[in-house]
Write an enzyme that holds these catalytic residues in place. Structure first.
Site: not given
Ligand SMILES: Nc1ncnc2c1ncn2[C@@H]1O[C@H](COP(=O)(O)OP(=O)(O)O)[C@@H](O)[C@H]1O
Ligand SMILES: C=C(OP(=O)(O)O)C(=O)O
Ligand SMILES: [Mn+2]
Length: 532
Positions: A60, A200, A219, A239, A243-244, A258, A324
Site C-alpha cells: 500500500r 482497503k 480492523h 498488517s 489476523k489472517t 481482516d 499474497r
Molecule cells: N507467532 C506468530 N503469530 C502469527 N503470525 C506469525 C507468528 N510468527 C510468525 N508469523 C508470521 O507473520 C505473518 C502474519 O501475517 P498475517 O497473518 O497475514 O497478518 P495480518 O493478516 O494481520 O496482516 C505471517 O507470515 C505468519 O506466518
Molecule cells: C491487505 C492488507 O492487509 P493485511 O496486511 O492486514 O492482511 C494491507 O495492509 O495491505
Molecule cells: Mn491479513
C-alpha cells in the site's frame, strides 16, 4: 432468457463515464481470467490460479492517500491523519482519468461490502486490469445474479494503474494517488497495481459510514467456535500481526480475516474473501491457505515462479516480502456460510513487538483494552507498506490508522460502549519478538501463540495463575499448558535482563509520550490504566 448482468439504467455512461471501447459488466471468474490472459496481464498458474505481478508498487501507498476536503465532511474527518485534497483538484483528477480511459476496455464489478443485509454498502468497482476485477470479486461480496439487473451502486471506485497523476495539477504527492471523495461518492486509484488498495479503500469508506449508524467498524479478523456462533472472537491488528494466520484455526469456524462490523446483534464480515501472505507459508502449519495458491481462480500476487513448471517459490522475496494470495472464503473448508457471528466473547488485540518486550499474552481490564486500542502499538512489518523493509515500531491507533477517516475517539467510544454492554474478555497478544529485540531474538513461535489463544478462547486461561507486570500493569499468566513457562516472561528470555529492563523502560516512555494526545478525550478509568 437470461437476466441482464447489469442494471440497464446504471451503465457507465449513465454515471458520466463515456467513450470506453468496451465495458465488461460482472464477468464471472473464467471470463475474467480469459480476458486477463488475452491482455497479457499475467499467467495461468498450477490448478488455474492467476499469477500477477504489480511492478513498482507491491504494497500500500499510505502517503499517497487523500480525502477530499469538502464542506459537508470538514467536521467529520480526522485531518491530522488524512491528507486533504481540494474538491477542484479532485474534479480535475477525475476528468483526466475519464479522458484516460476513453478508448480502453474496462471491467466493472457490482459488489457489496457487509454481510449484514441491513448495513451493506453497494459499490461498483471499475478496473483497467481484468485481474483486479477477479481480485475484488473474491474480496468483496457478490449480489445474487438476479439482483444485478437492479443494482444501484452507492459508491464507485475507478482504478487505473496506467494513469500517472500530476502533483501540480491534482494536488497529490506523487504520480500515485488514492483519492476518496465522500460527497461525490467516488474513489480514484492511479499508478499502483497493488490489489490491496481496492479492498482497503472500501474498508476506509465503511469506517467513515458505519459509526453514524452505531456500528463499530474493526480492523480485525474473526472466528467462532465450531457449531457455536455465540463463542465469537475478534483479533484486532495492524498488517503483519497475525489476523489472517491466527483466525484460520482448524478448530474454529472462520468468519473473516481482516474487516468486520459490530452491530447490536453481533459481528459481520465486510468482505467475502481473504488476502493471505504467502511468504514462507508452511504447507503443514497452514494447509488450507497453502492449497488456495493452486486453486482455480485464486489471485497469486508478486510470487516468483518457475516460468516452465509454474511451481511457486514460497521463499523468494525478491519482488517483495508482501507476496499474497486472494481467494473467496468458501475456499476454506471451515469458513462460515453466513460470515456472521454473535457479539464477541473474546477480544484479542494483536501486536508485533519488535523490541521483544511485551509478553506473549496479557489479560486486559476494559480500561486497559481501551488504552491499548487507542495506542495501537505494533511494528510495521516489511512489505505491506511501500518503503518498509524491516520491522518499524509504530503507534497505529485503532490498530489501523491508515484506514480511519474519523477521530480515534469516535471508534474508541463505540468500542468502549460495546465492551461495557456485552462484557467481552480482552487480551493483548504479542506475536512479535522473544529472546531479545529484532536482530537478536526471534519471532514468537506460531505454535505458542496458538496454544495461548486456544487457552484464552476455551476459557481455561481464566483459571491460570497470573502475575502483575511491573512495567505495563496488566496480568500475565505464569504457566499455560503447551507453552514453555520461560516464554511467558520475556525478561527471562533475554540473555541480559538489565538490557530488557532498559528496553522496557524505553517502550513505557514511548507509550506515555504517544498517549498524551488522547488524554483530553478519555475518562478517568482509562487514565488510570495508562502506562508510564
Ligand atoms: N507467532 C506468530 N503469530 C502469527 N503470525 C506469525 C507468528 N510468527 C510468525 N508469523 C508470521 O507473520 C505473518 C502474519 O501475517 P498475517 O497473518 O497475514 O497478518 P495480518 O493478516 O494481520 O496482516 C505471517 O507470515 C505468519 O506466518
Ligand atoms: C491487505 C492488507 O492487509 P493485511 O496486511 O492486514 O492482511 C494491507 O495492509 O495491505
Ligand atoms: Mn491479513
Amino acid at each position: 432468457m437470461t437476466t441482464p448482468r447489469v442494471n440497464p439504467n446504471k451503465r457507465l455512461e449513465d454515471q458520466g463515464i463515456t467513450g470506453v471501447s468496451q465495458a465488461h459488466y460482472n464477468l464471472l471468474e473464467p471470463a475474467l481470467i480469459e480476458a486477463a490472459l488475452k491482455r497479457g496481464e499475467g499467467r495461468l498458474g498450477l490448478g488455474g490460479a492467476f499469477l500477477a505481478s504489480t511492478g513498482t508498487h507491491t504494497g500500500r501507498s499510505p502517503k499517497d492517500k487523500f480525502v477530499v476536503r469538502s464542506a459537508d465532511v470538514e467536521d467529520k474527518i480526522w485531518w491530522d491523519n488524512n491528507a486533504p485534497m481540494s474538491p477542484d483538484a479532485f474534479d480535475c483528477l477525475y476528468a483526466d482519468m475519464l479522458e484516460h480511459v476513453k478508448g480502453q476496455e474496462v471491467f466493472v464489478q457490482d459488489l457489496y461490502g457487509g454481510a449484514d443485509a441491513e448495513h451493506r454498502l453497494d459499490v461498483r468497482v471499475v478496473t483497467e486490469l481484468a485481474w483486479h476485477g477477479l481480485f475484488i470479486r473474491h474480496l468483496l461480496r457478490r449480489p445474487e445474479a438476479e439482483e444485478l439487473a437492479t443494482f444501484d451502486p452507492e459508491f464507485t471506485i475507478i482504478n487505473c494503474p496506467s494513469f500517472k497523476a500530476d502533483p501540480a495539477r491534482h494536488g497529490c504527492r506523487s504520480e500515485t494517488v488514492i483519492a476518496l471523495n465522500l460527497s461525490r461518492k467516488l474513489i480514484l486509484i492511479a499508478n499502483t497495481a497493488y490489489a490491496g488498495e481496492n479492498k482497503k479503500s472500501v474498508f476506509t469508506l465503511l469506517n467513515y459510514l458505519l459509526p453514524e449508524k452505531g456500528i463499530m467498524p474493526m480492523h480485525c479478523s474473526a472466528n467462532h467456535g465450531l457449531d457455536d456462533a455465540n463463542d465469537t472472537a475478534v483479533f484486532f491488528g495492524l498488517s503483519g500481526t497475525g489476523k489472517t494466520t491466527l483466525s484460520a484455526d482448524p478448530a474454529r469456524t472462520l468468519i473473516g480475516d481482516d474487516e468486520h462490523g459490530w452491530s447490536e446483534t453481533g459481528i459481520f464480515n465486510f468482505e467475502g474473501g481473504c488476502y493471505a501472505k504467502t511468504i514462507n507459508l508452511d504447507p503443514e502449519a497452514e494447509p488450507e491457505i497453502y492449497a488456495t495458491t493452486s486453486r482455480f481462480g485464486s489471485v497469486v500476487e508478486n510470487m516468483v515462479y518457475d516460468p516452465d513448471t509454474l511451481e511457486l517459490d514460497f521463499t523468494d522475496d525478491s519482488l517483495t516480502a508482501n507476496t499474497r494470495v486472494a481467494y473467496p472464503l468458501d475456499a476454506i473448508s471451515n469458513a462460515s456460510a453466513t460470515s456472521l457471528g454473535g457479539v464477541p466473547k473474546n477480544i484479542i488485540m494483536l501486536t508485533c513487538d519488535a523490541f521483544g518486550v511485551l509478553p506473549p499474552i496479557a489479560r486486559l481490564t476494559p480500561a486497559q483494552a481501551m488504552y491499548h486500542f487507542l495506542s495501537g502499538f505494533t511494528s510495521k512489518v516489511a512489505g505491506t507498506e511501500q518503503g518498509v523493509t524491516e520491522p518499524q515500531p509504530t503507534f497505529s491507533t485503532c490498530f489501523g490508522a491508515p484506514f480511519m477517516p474519523r477521530r480515534p475517539e469516535v471508534y474508541g467510544k463505540l468500542l468502549q460502549e460495546k465492551i461495557a454492554k456485552f462484557g467481552a474478555e480482552c487480551w493483548l497478544v504479542n506475536t512479535g519478538w522473544t529472546g531479545g529485540a529484532y536482530g537478536t531474538g526471534s519471532r514468537m513461535p506460531i505454535k505458542a501463540t496458538r496454544a495461548l489463544l486456544s487457552a484464552a478462547l476455551d476459557g481455561s486461561l481464566k483459571n491460570a495463575e497470573f502475575r502483575r507486570d511491573p512495567n505495563f500493569g496488566f496480568d500475565v499468566p505464569v504457566a499455560v499448558p503447551g507453552v514453555a513457562d520461560v516464554l511467558l516472561d520475556p525478561r527471562r528470555t533475554w540473555a541480559d535482563p538489565a538490557a530488557y529492563d532498559h528496553q522496557a523502560a524505553k517502550l513505557v516512555a514511548m507509550f506515555a509520550e504517544n498517549f498524551a494526545q488522547y488524554v483530553p478525550f478519555i475518562d478517568d478509568e482509562i487514565k488510570r490504566a495508562a502506562i508510564g
